[in-house]
Motif scaffolding. Structure first.
Motif, mmCIF file in Angstrom:
data_model
loop_
_atom_site.group_PDB
_atom_site.id
_atom_site.type_symbol
_atom_site.label_atom_id
_atom_site.label_comp_id
_atom_site.label_asym_id
_atom_site.label_seq_id
_atom_site.Cartn_x
_atom_site.Cartn_y
_atom_site.Cartn_z
ATOM 1 N N PHE A 1 39.270 70.334 55.377
ATOM 2 C CA PHE A 1 40.659 69.984 55.091
ATOM 3 C C PHE A 1 41.595 70.915 55.845
ATOM 4 O O PHE A 1 41.279 72.084 56.105
ATOM 5 N N LEU B 1 40.714 69.268 46.163
ATOM 6 C CA LEU B 1 40.556 68.235 47.182
ATOM 7 C C LEU B 1 39.114 67.745 47.181
ATOM 8 O O LEU B 1 38.178 68.558 47.204
ATOM 9 N N THR B 2 38.942 66.424 47.164
ATOM 10 C CA THR B 2 37.595 65.844 47.169
ATOM 11 C C THR B 2 37.538 64.726 48.200
ATOM 12 O O THR B 2 38.362 63.812 48.190
ATOM 13 N N ALA B 3 36.575 64.822 49.116
ATOM 14 C CA ALA B 3 36.371 63.779 50.131
ATOM 15 C C ALA B 3 34.900 63.751 50.503
ATOM 16 O O ALA B 3 34.190 64.749 50.365
ATOM 17 N N ALA C 1 41.926 65.248 56.075
ATOM 18 C CA ALA C 1 40.479 65.405 55.914
ATOM 19 C C ALA C 1 39.790 65.032 57.226
ATOM 20 O O ALA C 1 40.078 63.986 57.811
ATOM 21 N N THR D 1 35.306 58.423 56.668
ATOM 22 C CA THR D 1 35.540 59.431 55.634
ATOM 23 C C THR D 1 36.322 58.796 54.490
ATOM 24 O O THR D 1 37.290 58.061 54.722
ATOM 25 N N ARG E 1 46.438 62.374 53.554
ATOM 26 C CA ARG E 1 47.000 62.098 52.234
ATOM 27 C C ARG E 1 48.216 63.014 52.019
ATOM 28 O O ARG E 1 48.179 64.192 52.375
ATOM 29 N N PHE F 1 38.698 59.628 51.335
ATOM 30 C CA PHE F 1 39.558 60.687 50.798
ATOM 31 C C PHE F 1 40.564 60.008 49.872
ATOM 32 O O PHE F 1 41.454 59.297 50.323
ATOM 33 N N THR G 1 38.721 73.962 49.626
ATOM 34 C CA THR G 1 38.873 72.660 48.954
ATOM 35 C C THR G 1 39.997 72.647 47.930
ATOM 36 O O THR G 1 40.029 71.780 47.052
#
Length: 337
Positions: free
Chosen positions: A237, A225-227, A266, A208, A282, A210, A252
């Motif tokens: 998440f 949030l973007t992964a 994530a 993944t 994170r 992230f 997200t």
């Protein structure tokens, strides 16, 4: 007449080879398989005595009647008593009635009729020597003792796990892939016992991605949030820090609630093709900033005085507001509360 005294003896030796005797012979035998009853032939003299000799002679076997091929050791030497014992004769050919002929120079004898039935057979298959994973392939091979072609297929119970096309097996997802090997036989050969090769198909590994999250000011907007996962599957998440600092507002986005460190994890749990990815964590710091500006709601002027009303700021910058100061313009007069 031959007269012998009491103390005299007479040694009689067998005469020369005169005829053949079949001691044992095939009865009902299978196509392509060594006879269960192998022939034994005895050479005899005119008085039907077994020939005794130190010089072996060869007895040759051949097919007399029947459409097939005789194989094995078809020529066998006699032992010292004039007996020839065959050990590995077999007939390969059409089923039905057969007779054999056994011959020594100048002498021959035919066997009784015996039945040749369809031969039994087995299948020998290849072995998959690797790890079965989705999108991987395998080309199985197999041979039958009869020399007939072997049919290779996928068991119906494995139809969603693997498939076969043009002899190549493709692994589709996690599970047991059962590959079947069959040879149905014909008029000369009985069906072979089915072989099943079962392969355990595993799952592909994935990671993944992230990206790190910048530190955020208290009172700021929600953090997007973007992964992404290597598999292309959805990443979820979760916030693991105290809810007094931040909370997951939508699937997200993170909403800032207070000062401190906000930690987001994530995750991608995998499916029947992809194994779960390792979680990626994170963290970012939510720090203090200047409070927002209060909003004046009303002003009322009087004799050397003024009455002012205001609404508190939309956020306090991360710490309690202890008081307010009002400054007049022009004049620069101040008033604190």
């Amino acid at each position: 007449a031959l007269n012998l005294s009491a103390n005299q003896s007479l040694l009689l030796n067998p005469g020369s080879a005169n005829n053949l005797l079949i001691v044992s012979q095939p009865t009902t035998e299978m196509n392509g398989r060594a006879f269960r009853t192998q022939p034994v032939i005895q050479i005899r003299d005119a008085q039907n005595n077994a020939i005794v000799t130190n010089t072996p002679v060869s007895v040759v076997a051949s097919i007399n009647t029947g459409s097939g091929t005789l194989s094995g050791s078809t020529s066998v030497a006699t032992n010292s008593t004039g007996r020839a014992t065959f050990t590995d004769l077999m007939v390969t050919g059409n089923t039905g009635s057969y007779t054999l002929t056994f011959a020594v120079v100048g002498l021959s004898i035919d066997s009784n009729s015996f039945a040749l039935t369809p031969g039994d057979q087995t299948i020998t298959r290849s072995t998959f020597g690797s790890t079965a994973l989705p999108n991987g392939t395998y080309t199985p091979t197999a041979t039958a003792y009869s020399g007939l072609s072997v049919a290779i297929s996928i068991a119906s119970t494995s139809a969603t796990v693997c498939s076969i096309a043009d002899g190549e097996v493709t692994f589709l997802k996690m599970g047991d892939c059962a590959i079947k090997y069959n040879q149905t036989g014909n008029t000369h050969w009985s069906p072979a016992p089915e072989l099943i090769e079962t392969l355990s198909v595993g799952r592909l590994t994935q990671t993944t991605t992230f990206a790190a999250i910048d530190d955020q000011p208290f009172g700021g907007t929600d953090v997007a949030l973007t992964a992404s996962a290597q598999s292309g599957l959805l990443v979820t998440f979760a916030v693991t820090s105290a809810s007094t600092v931040c909370v997951l507002n939508t699937a997200t986005t993170v909403q800032i609630v207070g000062l401190g460190t906000c930690t987001v994890v994530a995750s991608q749990s995998g499916d029947e093709v992809w194994a779960p990815a390792s979680n990626v964590t994170r963290s970012f710091v939510i720090g203090t900033v200047r409070p927002a500006t209060p909003t004046v709601s009303s002003v009322s002027a009087g004799n050397a005085q003024a009455t002012i009303s205001w609404n508190p700021p939309t956020h306090n910058g991360g710490s309690p507001i202890l008081g307010y100061r009002v400054t007049s313009q022009p004049g620069g007069l101040t008033c604190s509360t």
